[in-house]
Enzyme design. Structure first.
Site, PDB file in Angstrom:
ATOM      1  N   ARG A  16       0.850  -1.201   0.000  1.00  0.00           N
ATOM      2  CA  ARG A  16       0.000   0.000   0.000  1.00  0.00           C
ATOM      3  C   ARG A  16       0.884   1.249   0.000  1.00  0.00           C
ATOM      4  O   ARG A  16       2.121   1.157  -0.020  1.00  0.00           O
ATOM      5  CB  ARG A  16      -0.933  -0.009   1.209  1.00  0.00           C
ATOM      6  CG  ARG A  16      -0.238   0.241   2.528  1.00  0.00           C
ATOM      7  CD  ARG A  16      -1.228   0.343   3.681  1.00  0.00           C
ATOM      8  NE  ARG A  16      -0.658   1.076   4.805  1.00  0.00           N
ATOM      9  CZ  ARG A  16      -1.286   1.322   5.951  1.00  0.00           C
ATOM     10  NH1 ARG A  16      -2.505   0.877   6.135  1.00  0.00           N
ATOM     11  NH2 ARG A  16      -0.697   2.005   6.911  1.00  0.00           N
ATOM     12  N   MET A  18       3.122   4.516  -0.538  1.00  0.00           N
ATOM     13  CA  MET A  18       4.154   4.835  -1.537  1.00  0.00           C
ATOM     14  C   MET A  18       4.779   3.587  -2.138  1.00  0.00           C
ATOM     15  O   MET A  18       5.142   3.585  -3.319  1.00  0.00           O
ATOM     16  CB  MET A  18       5.240   5.697  -0.895  1.00  0.00           C
ATOM     17  CG  MET A  18       4.844   7.143  -0.808  1.00  0.00           C
ATOM     18  SD  MET A  18       6.198   8.153  -0.192  1.00  0.00           S
ATOM     19  CE  MET A  18       5.774   8.265   1.518  1.00  0.00           C
ATOM     20  N   ASP A  37       5.925  -7.338   1.809  1.00  0.00           N
ATOM     21  CA  ASP A  37       5.137  -6.645   2.834  1.00  0.00           C
ATOM     22  C   ASP A  37       4.648  -7.676   3.847  1.00  0.00           C
ATOM     23  O   ASP A  37       4.637  -8.880   3.572  1.00  0.00           O
ATOM     24  CB  ASP A  37       3.914  -5.955   2.195  1.00  0.00           C
ATOM     25  CG  ASP A  37       3.417  -4.769   3.003  1.00  0.00           C
ATOM     26  OD1 ASP A  37       3.547  -3.624   2.539  1.00  0.00           O
ATOM     27  OD2 ASP A  37       2.883  -4.975   4.113  1.00  0.00           O
ATOM     28  N   ASP A  60       8.656  -9.818   6.853  1.00  0.00           N
ATOM     29  CA  ASP A  60       8.771  -8.877   7.971  1.00  0.00           C
ATOM     30  C   ASP A  60      10.181  -8.295   7.899  1.00  0.00           C
ATOM     31  O   ASP A  60      11.169  -9.028   8.057  1.00  0.00           O
ATOM     32  CB  ASP A  60       8.559  -9.620   9.304  1.00  0.00           C
ATOM     33  CG  ASP A  60       8.708  -8.700  10.504  1.00  0.00           C
ATOM     34  OD1 ASP A  60       9.205  -7.567  10.334  1.00  0.00           O
ATOM     35  OD2 ASP A  60       8.353  -9.122  11.615  1.00  0.00           O
ATOM     36  N   VAL A  61      10.284  -7.004   7.657  1.00  0.00           N
ATOM     37  CA  VAL A  61      11.606  -6.399   7.412  1.00  0.00           C
ATOM     38  C   VAL A  61      12.508  -6.398   8.639  1.00  0.00           C
ATOM     39  O   VAL A  61      13.694  -6.097   8.534  1.00  0.00           O
ATOM     40  CB  VAL A  61      11.489  -4.945   6.858  1.00  0.00           C
ATOM     41  CG1 VAL A  61      10.928  -4.943   5.450  1.00  0.00           C
ATOM     42  CG2 VAL A  61      10.684  -4.048   7.798  1.00  0.00           C
ATOM     43  N   TYR A 155      10.815   7.978  15.861  1.00  0.00           N
ATOM     44  CA  TYR A 155      10.720   8.139  14.402  1.00  0.00           C
ATOM     45  C   TYR A 155      11.869   9.020  13.909  1.00  0.00           C
ATOM     46  O   TYR A 155      12.546   8.689  12.940  1.00  0.00           O
ATOM     47  CB  TYR A 155       9.361   8.758  14.041  1.00  0.00           C
ATOM     48  CG  TYR A 155       9.061   8.747  12.556  1.00  0.00           C
ATOM     49  CD1 TYR A 155       8.593   7.592  11.925  1.00  0.00           C
ATOM     50  CD2 TYR A 155       9.233   9.885  11.776  1.00  0.00           C
ATOM     51  CE1 TYR A 155       8.308   7.573  10.573  1.00  0.00           C
ATOM     52  CE2 TYR A 155       8.954   9.879  10.413  1.00  0.00           C
ATOM     53  CZ  TYR A 155       8.487   8.718   9.816  1.00  0.00           C
ATOM     54  OH  TYR A 155       8.215   8.709   8.462  1.00  0.00           O
ATOM     55  N   LYS A 159      14.907   7.829  11.402  1.00  0.00           N
ATOM     56  CA  LYS A 159      15.048   8.433  10.070  1.00  0.00           C
ATOM     57  C   LYS A 159      16.387   9.176   9.922  1.00  0.00           C
ATOM     58  O   LYS A 159      16.948   9.227   8.822  1.00  0.00           O
ATOM     59  CB  LYS A 159      13.851   9.343   9.776  1.00  0.00           C
ATOM     60  CG  LYS A 159      12.517   8.588   9.654  1.00  0.00           C
ATOM     61  CD  LYS A 159      12.550   7.526   8.567  1.00  0.00           C
ATOM     62  CE  LYS A 159      11.182   6.918   8.267  1.00  0.00           C
ATOM     63  NZ  LYS A 159      11.239   5.868   7.239  1.00  0.00           N
ATOM     64  N   THR A 190      -0.827   9.183   1.880  1.00  0.00           N
ATOM     65  CA  THR A 190      -0.850   7.718   2.009  1.00  0.00           C
ATOM     66  C   THR A 190      -1.653   7.362   3.261  1.00  0.00           C
ATOM     67  O   THR A 190      -1.924   8.240   4.092  1.00  0.00           O
ATOM     68  CB  THR A 190       0.576   7.145   2.198  1.00  0.00           C
ATOM     69  OG1 THR A 190       1.043   7.538   3.488  1.00  0.00           O
ATOM     70  CG2 THR A 190       1.540   7.618   1.118  1.00  0.00           C
TER      71      THR A 190
END
Ligand code: NAP
Length: 248
Positions: A16, A18, A37, A60-61, A155, A159, A190
């Site tokens: 889903r 981006m 995903d 699962d990343v 977050y 990042k 998104t």
């Protein structure tokens, strides 16, 4: 002309948002794409819609074994991987530092940051077999500045880390023909953004100089450029796509 002809790409978080837009764009530009995903049903549906040059793998990343499986399946179906888009991510709770739980801090850093280590570590050997490649790590304007908003320190930390990991790996693997860049989106339309702005994002939205959210395809166009050979002299750099937010 197909701008990704001959490229074999892995895109994480592709069910889903981006990630799905990047997958559509890459397929239309001639790439073979492994979409990964946690969300299996929507991922399978999208891959079926995109046709024989698309493969969905549940992933699962944060799991190193899952990464090994993704690369193995990519190589078996298409060949050595030449493009990696580390896109999967979560915003996590909108909480200030003293209220953020340790579990949430570790979860956000696991999905947004540690995944990028696992991904690059696992895919680079395949890229070396391919003779080089391009890695695009999706960070955020929260990896450039901390004061546009509502994301938690977890977050922002994850990042910023992605930005640094990008530079470290770009320097290490430049001589081997692997380019690594980070992309720093502002406010993109998104599911993640819609969910966040229903909570505390309203004030931040009012500060966008171009006065609107971006559509995912506007980010896909930048990711496409960085994945393609058109960006052959660009590595180790951050690419901000934020309608002027961080220029203020
Ligand atoms: P999104 O709509 O929430 O999509 C993210 C996808 O990643 C979802 O399909 C999600 O699956 C998947 N995912 C989450 N955890 C995962 C895991 N552990 N393993 C595998 N897949 C996982 O998000 P988006 O807005 O497109 O964001 C994409 C990237 O851009 C993220 O890295 C985000 O931090 C970054 N970004 C977004 C914005 C924005 O404005 N939207 C701005 C700056 C940066 P589930 O649905 O199953 O959880």
């Amino acid at each position: 002309m197909e701008r990704l002809k001959g490229k074999i790409a892995i895109i994480t978080g592709a069910s889903r948002g981006m990630g799905s837009s990047h997958a559509r764009t890459f397929i239309s530009e001639g790439a073979k794409v492994v979409l990964t995903d946690l969300s299996e049903k929507t991922g399978q549906q999208l891959a079926a819609e995109l046709g024989e040059n698309a493969l969905f793998v549940k992933h699962d990343v944060t799991n190193a074994l899952d990464w090994a499986n993704v690369v193995e399946q990519a190589e078996q179906k298409f060949g050595p991987v030449s493009v990696l888009i580390n896109n999967a991510g979560v915003l996590g709770p909108i909480a200030r530092t003293a209220e953020l739980t340790e579990a949430d801090y570790l979860k956000v850093c696991g999905i947004n940051q540690h995944s990028v280590f696992y991904g690059m570590k696992t895919v680079i050997p395949s890229m070396l077999k391919a003779g080089g490649g391009s890695i695009v790590n999706i960070s955020s304007i929260a990896g450039i500045v901390a004061n546009y908003g509502f994301p938690s320190l977890a977050y922002v930390a994850s990042k910023f880390a992605v930005r640094g990991m990008t530079k470290a790996t770009a320097v290490e693997y430049g001589p081997k023909g692997i380019r690594v860049n980070s992309v720093h989106p502002g406010f993109i339309n998104t599911p993640m953004m819609v969910e966040a702005t229903n909570e505390e994002g309203g004030d931040a939205l009012a500060q966008i100089p171009l006065g609107r959210l971006a559509e995912p395809i506007e980010v896909s166009n930048l990711v496409l450029f960085l994945a393609s050979d058109e960006s052959s002299y660009i590595t180790g750099t951050e690419h901000i796509i934020d309608a002027g937010m961080t220029a203020q």
